[in-house]
Scaffold this active site. Structure first.
Site, short mmCIF file in Angstrom:
data_model
loop_
_atom_site.label_atom_id
_atom_site.label_comp_id
_atom_site.label_asym_id
_atom_site.label_seq_id
_atom_site.Cartn_x
_atom_site.Cartn_y
_atom_site.Cartn_z
N CYS A 338 -55.58 -31.59 -35.21
CA CYS A 338 -54.43 -32.45 -35.46
C CYS A 338 -54.80 -33.60 -36.39
O CYS A 338 -55.11 -33.38 -37.55
CB CYS A 338 -53.83 -32.93 -34.14
SG CYS A 338 -52.12 -33.51 -34.30
N HIS A 438 -53.31 -28.22 -30.63
CA HIS A 438 -53.94 -28.76 -29.43
C HIS A 438 -54.11 -27.63 -28.41
O HIS A 438 -53.33 -26.69 -28.38
CB HIS A 438 -53.08 -29.85 -28.81
CG HIS A 438 -53.03 -31.11 -29.61
ND1 HIS A 438 -54.11 -31.93 -29.77
CD2 HIS A 438 -52.00 -31.68 -30.31
CE1 HIS A 438 -53.78 -32.96 -30.51
NE2 HIS A 438 -52.50 -32.84 -30.85
#
Length: 497
Positions: A338, A438
């Site tokens: 991310c 994630h």
């Protein structure tokens, strides 16, 4: 035999960090074990470590964990308002799983406009209450912040609306447990005081017999029963959503294992991405921003962050950026997730000031990609095979506000292709890659691939993380069950005044 209908139950705290979230998870598992169909609920949560529901919406990680303990899918009705701090005074407001903008604390807690939010949390509770029983509610912070009573959405006003019985959770480990319990009860209105049906003393250390007289004293001064004194535990692992507790983490490289360094960012978020690796006996996972310790790492993980540009600036200032590049040149693996993936590119731009005052910074230059921050947040679950074409099913989730594209003249070298055909991330080579996903390291296939270049150091067997988490929920339930007066709790939850 048909189970009795139980009142909603709220765990309210004498302060923050008293252990309400973990106790709520324990009770969700206990009620499930006892044949009920419980669900968690927290009207308003404040956390950076969020999770994505099956519908692709965002909630606090604690309610996702509690739902997992209850054996049900998580849903935004379990946490209708999520506040994600972006500074000491401002936070992004996520309503029913979708961001509705950034608000400063003063404006958010004004009386004006609160009724609309109150209607939203009430509606979420009502929907949940028709599907599950009992609802295990969690308060926030302290219930004795009487200056916030008129604007409170999550504590006693929510308990009143839900018709919930309230148990007060007091942390004995921090001291002052008698004063905090008595004061929390005494400062309530007469109506709310009658709703508090008992006290749980949490995080006790030492010989429980030494507090037997204390239980009687607390019951006498507060006028309500103590349902249990829960000892502090060290051998049970439950995912937490609050700030990373470095006192419980490894901070250094060791000999004889694959050393995996998570770069310690100031705004690090979703640190649960590394829970599986942390418990893999083949690995020594440690958190650091020490350049000497980064130099010892076989694998460097750049984690997610709530403020990519601010953390990227800090990495350049404190020498960590240089240490990462030097480790890469010396053969270490570098992986970004991310915000960490965004930092690995050529440039990160924020022309609209989504994150703050910094408008653009050069990235680490490890990947030929460029990132532009955008107002619309991407939240979705992800399914993929790994490596591409393998006969397996891997899962994860995305929560980000940036769009990352190949730099001019570059052809995309995708790291992940989702089952829906979306291309994610970038792979420069076998030891340098990034992704928006994630939870990618919750998948054993990805971990095994990540560790494969270090086969000479791999000795231990792999961890079945799903089975491990189930075992931990059962251990937590057994621990709480053995120290809680459950017969009295069931009597409270089935008795009408």
């Amino acid at each position: 035999m048909e189970k009795r209908t139980l009142h909603p139950l709220m765990l309210a705290g004498t302060g923050s960090d008293v252990g309400k979230s973990v106790l709520a998870a324990a009770l969700c598992r206990i009620f499930r074990q006892d044949g009920y169909r419980p669900a968690p609920f927290k009207a308003q949560n404040m956390a950076l470590n969020s999770y994505v529901t099956p519908e692709g919406l965002e909630i606090g990680r604690a309610q996702a964990v509690q739902a997992e303990a209850a054996g049900i899918p998580c849903h935004t009705d379990m946490n209708p308002i999520l506040l994600k701090p972006s500074s000491d005074k401002t936070a992004q407001v996520v309503l029913n799983g979708r961001p509705i903008g950034n608000r400063d604390a003063y404006d958010y807690f004004r009386v004006e406009g609160r009724e609309q939010l109150r209607r939203e949390v009430h509606a979420a509770f009502d929907r949940l209450n028709t599907r599950y029983n009992p609802i295990v509610m969690e308060g926030a912070g302290s219930i004795s912040e009487i200056n916030l009573r008129d604007t409170d959405l999550v504590n006693m006003p929510m308990a009143r609306y839900a018709g919930a019985d309230v148990l007060l959770v007091a942390d004995i480990d921090r001291g002052g447990v008698f004063a905090s319990a008595y004061g929390s009860v005494a400062l309530q209105t007469p109506e709310d005081r009658r709703r508090i049906k008992g006290i749980i003393v949490n995080k006790f250390r030492g010989d429980l017999r030494l507090f037997e007289s204390g239980v009687k004293m607390m019951e006498d001064i507060c006028g309500i029963p103590v349902l249990g004194v829960i000892p502090y535990y060290k051998d049970i692992y439950i995912e937490e959503e609050d700030a990373l507790d470095l006192q419980t983490k490894q901070l250094n490289a060791v000999q004889g294992k694959v050393n995996v360094a998570v770069v310690l960012l100031r705004h690090l978020s979703n640190f649960t991405d590394f829970n599986v690796l942390e418990r893999d006996e083949r690995v020594n996972l440690y958190y650091t921003n020490n350049t000497d310790e980064l130099a010892k790492a076989d694998i460097i993980l750049l984690p997610g962050t709530k403020s990519t540009l601010d953390d990227l600036y800090e990495l350049r200032r404190n020498g960590v950026a240089h240490a990462i590049l030097e480790a890469r040149r010396n053969g270490a693996t570098v992986m970004g997730i991310c915000g960490g993936y965004q930092m690995m590119g050529q440039v990160v731009s924020d022309p609209e000031g989504i994150e703050g005052s910094l408008r653009s910074l050069p990235g680490l230059g490890l990947l030929p990609v460029e990132t532009v921050m955008e107002g619309e947040k991407v939240t979705r679950r992800v399914n993929f095979a790994f490596p591409a074409g393998a006969d397996n099913r891997c899962t994860g989730y995305e929560i980000h506000q940036g769009r990352t594209v190949p730099a001019e003249g570059e052809e995309q070298r995708t790291f992940i292709q989702t089952s829906e055909g979306r291309k994610d991330g970038w792979m420069a080579d076998r030891k340098c890659f990034g992704t928006y996903i994630h939870g990618i390291l919750d998948n054993q296939a990805v971990i095994d691939w990540l560790l494969e270049p270090y086969a000479d150091k791999l000795q231990k067997t792999v961890l079945d993380y799903s089975a491990y988490k189930e075992e931990q929920y059962d251990k937590l339930a057994a621990h709480v069950r053995s120290h809680l007066n459950l017969s009295l709790l069931y009597q409270i939850l089935t008795t009408h005044d």
